[in-house]
Design an enzyme around this catalytic site. Sequence first.
Site, PDB file in Angstrom:
ATOM      1  N   CYS A   6       0.854  -1.181   0.000  1.00 40.61           N
ATOM      2  CA  CYS A   6       0.000   0.000   0.000  1.00 40.61           C
ATOM      3  C   CYS A   6       0.891   1.232   0.000  1.00 40.61           C
ATOM      4  CB  CYS A   6      -0.931  -0.011   1.211  1.00 40.61           C
ATOM      5  SG  CYS A   6      -0.058   0.201   2.767  1.00 40.61           S
ATOM      6  N   CYS A  46       1.776  -7.272  26.202  1.00 44.26           N
ATOM      7  CA  CYS A  46       0.994  -6.091  25.840  1.00 44.26           C
ATOM      8  C   CYS A  46       1.238  -4.959  26.843  1.00 44.26           C
ATOM      9  CB  CYS A  46      -0.488  -6.458  25.819  1.00 44.26           C
ATOM     10  SG  CYS A  46      -1.554  -5.063  25.480  1.00 44.26           S
ATOM     11  N   CYS A  49      -2.284  -4.479  28.748  1.00 44.28           N
ATOM     12  CA  CYS A  49      -2.901  -5.450  29.654  1.00 44.28           C
ATOM     13  C   CYS A  49      -1.947  -6.546  30.117  1.00 44.28           C
ATOM     14  CB  CYS A  49      -4.125  -6.094  28.998  1.00 44.28           C
ATOM     15  SG  CYS A  49      -3.652  -7.164  27.630  1.00 44.28           S
ATOM     16  N   HIS A  82       0.410   6.152  14.383  1.00 42.30           N
ATOM     17  CA  HIS A  82       1.404   5.212  13.871  1.00 42.30           C
ATOM     18  C   HIS A  82       0.672   4.132  13.107  1.00 42.30           C
ATOM     19  CE1 HIS A  82       4.506   6.364  17.214  1.00 42.30           C
ATOM     20  NE2 HIS A  82       4.291   7.317  16.339  1.00 42.30           N
ATOM     21  N   CYS A 202      23.806 -58.428 -19.771  1.00 44.75           N
ATOM     22  CA  CYS A 202      22.464 -58.480 -19.184  1.00 44.75           C
ATOM     23  C   CYS A 202      22.503 -58.400 -17.665  1.00 44.75           C
ATOM     24  CB  CYS A 202      21.724 -59.755 -19.615  1.00 44.75           C
ATOM     25  SG  CYS A 202      22.689 -61.249 -19.408  1.00 44.75           S
ATOM     26  N   HIS A 498      21.369 -66.335 -18.752  1.00 44.62           N
ATOM     27  CA  HIS A 498      20.881 -65.025 -19.157  1.00 44.62           C
ATOM     28  C   HIS A 498      20.104 -64.401 -18.010  1.00 44.62           C
ATOM     29  CE1 HIS A 498      19.436 -61.823 -21.628  1.00 44.62           C
ATOM     30  NE2 HIS A 498      18.172 -62.206 -21.562  1.00 44.62           N
TER      31      HIS A 498
END
Lengths: 544, 95
Positions: A6, A46, A49, A82, A202, A498
């Site tokens: 943005c 936080c 809180c 902010h 073989c 073989h």
Amino acid sequence: MSPAGCSHVNGYKVDNWKQNLRVIYQCFVWSGTAETRRRKAKSCICHMCGAHLNRLHSCLYCVFFGCFTKKHIHEHAKNKRHNLAIDLLYGGIYCFVCQDYIYDKDMEQIAKEEQRKAWKLQGRAFCFLTENLIQLLKQGHLLSQCRHICVPFVSTGIGEKYTTWEPTKRELELLRHNPKRRKITTNCTIGLRGLINLGNTCFMNCIVQALTHTPLLRDFFLSDRHKCEMQSNSCLVCEMSQLFQEFYSGHRSPHIPFRLLHLVWTHARHLAGYEQQDAHEFLIAALDVLHRHCKGDTINDNGKKANNPNHCNCIIDQIFTGGLQSDVTCQVCHGVSTTIDPFWDISLDLPGSSTPFWPLSPGGDGSTVNGESHLSGSTTLTDCLRRFTRPEHLGSSAKIKCGGCHSYQESTKQLTMKKLPIVACFHLKRFEHSAKLRRKITTYVSFPLELDMTPFMASSKESRMNGQYQQTVDVLNNDNKYSLFAVVNHQGTLESGHYTSFIRQHKDQWFKCDDAIITKASIKDVLDSEGYLLFYHKQFLEYE
Amino acid sequence: MSKESRMRATVNQKLTEMGERERLKELLRAKLTECGWKDQMKAHCKEVIKEKGLEHVTVEDLVLEITPKGRALVPDSVKKELLHRIRAFLAQHAT
């Protein structure tokens, strides 16, 4: 949300913003070192809180942490204007004006780099601490003490993190220049290709067919995982890589493996020449050369021969190497001396050879587990394995020095599987080269499509010895279940014969490979064949 | 802060400091992928996006829509295993 981000981030992208952002990632999102982890633990709560859950976000403009769920960070954004915050859990950037997470290319790049750095750091922490451990051991500290110390320092053990593939410019170019794509359907025969016989080759062709149809090996080579360190052009692993390219190219004409033959003659002189060779010998020689070439130079920097399979982690060892446990029990003191040896194949004696074979009656323990047919008392693969793992009395002429009795005593020896390889190769010893005679043993041995190796494991033997005689077939334990995917057969006599092979393409589609001729085969054809080399693949692969 | 939330914070601190939190996250990630939970959630996300329209859907929309379903669909065995790991870790590092 457009990948261009943005416009509101432009306000942030000033001065030393890149470095600031990196610091935020290193300290609060992906903490790689112990110090940053401690700081994160203490400070990431936080500011309003005190909670650490609730999708904690950090403001990008100042030092503020706030809950997202409780809108604490939203309040801060509004009050201080902010507009950008970062999610401390996933590192996403949130724009409060756009009211959504935004994806800015520059910021994404920084995020990716910091995440990778943190992952690498977590791995390095382990290496550093094992150095410590080694020092302790050298100083003679008891191992028990060391274990006590090393517990809190165990590595994060997470390993390399999976990231989705993003093509580079060069790769995009290649993809555009080569627009043809190959679609794999259930019936497609890609990977199947005949091999021209260059004169009694073989024996080599059959082994090549088996190897090119080993799923893990195929995945390894088709994803270009071999990084060649050999200067010369004689790397067998590079040639294998080429071979896979040829097999999966979609060409239907037979391939002429002259370069492979030449390299084999160069590296395994005993197989050179146009005589018929033993396919089993070729397999072992090929695995050996591949294993050596996987590590680049054959001599590592210590000057020691890097030939010990125990210390190698090349693709050959990862797929083919198992551990065979040999227990020698002293008949006097019953002390057991155990050794574990690596193996690439299991060679099984057959009835009718000069070494006595004890055929076990059908219906004995374990024979119903593998669902083999006992046509008129014929021997089964399970019989051979049971014989292989039976306790063998070594006789009075072969006394072993017993560590417990400190003298030579008679003993019994027993072999069991300690560690099973991902691909187990069974070699039925049909060619007898004893002093008196040279002959081929053509006894029919029936082998199953699905094989459970549990009865032959060292762990099963231990529980049998502890009195748990009734081995309950644990249907949920999938560790030891194997599926047949290739069979090499020999027709004819010792002098002239073989080799042909059967290989499995998809779950139940089998093909017969007779040099350049590939034909569809039925499961009955495969199971009725004589069998010389049997290749089994683990059904379930675990994480490391 | 209540006693419970203080205890939670302490446990979280310990887990983060010792790097155990990261390990547990990765273990959980692996378990949830193995049992198909991740694919179920992905499918549900796609439904929500179809409903709301690709141009207008936000991360918030998705979070609100799939969180309750996500929480409910976590198998008990996974919960048990994580709990067991946390208990074992705390027992080892009890102060």
